[in-house]
Design an enzyme around this catalytic site. Structure first.
Site, mmCIF file in Angstrom:
data_model
loop_
_atom_site.group_PDB
_atom_site.id
_atom_site.type_symbol
_atom_site.label_atom_id
_atom_site.label_comp_id
_atom_site.label_asym_id
_atom_site.label_seq_id
_atom_site.Cartn_x
_atom_site.Cartn_y
_atom_site.Cartn_z
ATOM 1 C CG ASN A 9 9.370 9.644 -19.664
ATOM 2 O OD1 ASN A 9 9.934 8.422 -19.704
ATOM 3 N ND2 ASN A 9 9.225 10.451 -20.703
ATOM 4 C CE LYS A 12 11.629 13.268 -18.592
ATOM 5 N NZ LYS A 12 10.934 14.606 -18.231
ATOM 6 C CG ASP A 71 9.753 20.336 -17.698
ATOM 7 O OD1 ASP A 71 9.255 19.348 -18.126
ATOM 8 O OD2 ASP A 71 9.677 21.426 -18.261
ATOM 9 N N GLY A 155 12.410 9.932 -26.609
ATOM 10 C CA GLY A 155 12.332 11.523 -26.663
ATOM 11 C C GLY A 155 13.135 11.647 -28.205
ATOM 12 C CG HIS A 182 19.643 16.685 -20.228
ATOM 13 N ND1 HIS A 182 19.789 15.411 -20.910
ATOM 14 C CD2 HIS A 182 18.145 16.653 -20.193
ATOM 15 C CE1 HIS A 182 18.719 14.939 -21.483
ATOM 16 N NE2 HIS A 182 17.729 15.464 -20.679
#
Length: 196
Positions: A9, A12, A71, A155, A182
């Protein structure tokens, strides 16, 4: 320090590069840098299990270096915490972000859901060069907007309004996200352990 990220990704990867920039001697690689690498299916029952699957699969071919697998996903209270671990493939195995968002908003209108509370969850697994396994977690609370707004991020960022804010993550942009998300929280915990 050589760190391998068990992700394909790009969003990320960019967040990790920004979040880890204080490590001056850091060299970041990803699974894409291994021509024959094949990720294992993410068939864990929790975010942690999926993060372990990713990290262990990459560690099997890259031993003696730092390996990070994570994850993360979105849990919506009114949908019994869905999409959860299925966030990236909520609308199908190869669904685009826009398709996942469209399905999420549709599910929230099929039977009108008054509770729009949600949270982003991140579980991170890091293997040290000598094989020790470290775990770090992060959570960002918020609500789901009624429609996508903003062009920044990836996302579910266009429909997630962080607690205490009036704009979506896709409007607030990477500066806000790299401080409060997060993933940023889990990354800060990793950095703190590295410095300890």
């Amino acid at each position: 320090m050589e760190l391998w990220l068990a992700t394909g990704n790009k969003g990320k990867v960019n967040e990790y590069k920004i979040g880890l920039k204080e490590l001056a001697d850091l060299k970041i690689f990803t699974q894409a840098d291994i021509p024959s690498f094949t990720p294992r299916p993410e068939d864990g029952k929790t975010f942690l299990e999926n993060a372990q699957i990713k990290a262990r699969t990459l560690k099997a071919v890259k031993s003696g270096v730092w390996v990070l697998g994570e994850d993360s996903g979105l849990e919506v209270e009114g949908l019994n915490n869905l999409p959860g671990i299925h966030s990236a493939r909520y609308a199908g195995p190869k669904a685009a972000d826009s398709e996942n968002i469209a399905k999420l908003l549709k599910m929230m209108t099929i039977r009108p859901i008054a509770n729009r509370k949600a949270r982003f969850v991140c579980s991170t697994v890091v293997f040290t060069p000598d094989g020790a396994e470290w775990h770090f977690d992060g959570v960002m609370n918020g609500t789901i907007s009624t429609k996508p707004v903003g062009q920044l991020g990836f996302g579910y960022d266009p429909v997630f309004i962080p607690e205490g804010q009036t704009q979506t993550l896709a409007e607030l942009g990477p500066g806000f996200k790299n401080q409060h998300s997060h993933r940023a929280q889990a990354l800060k915990a990793f950095l703190e352990k590295l410095k300890a």
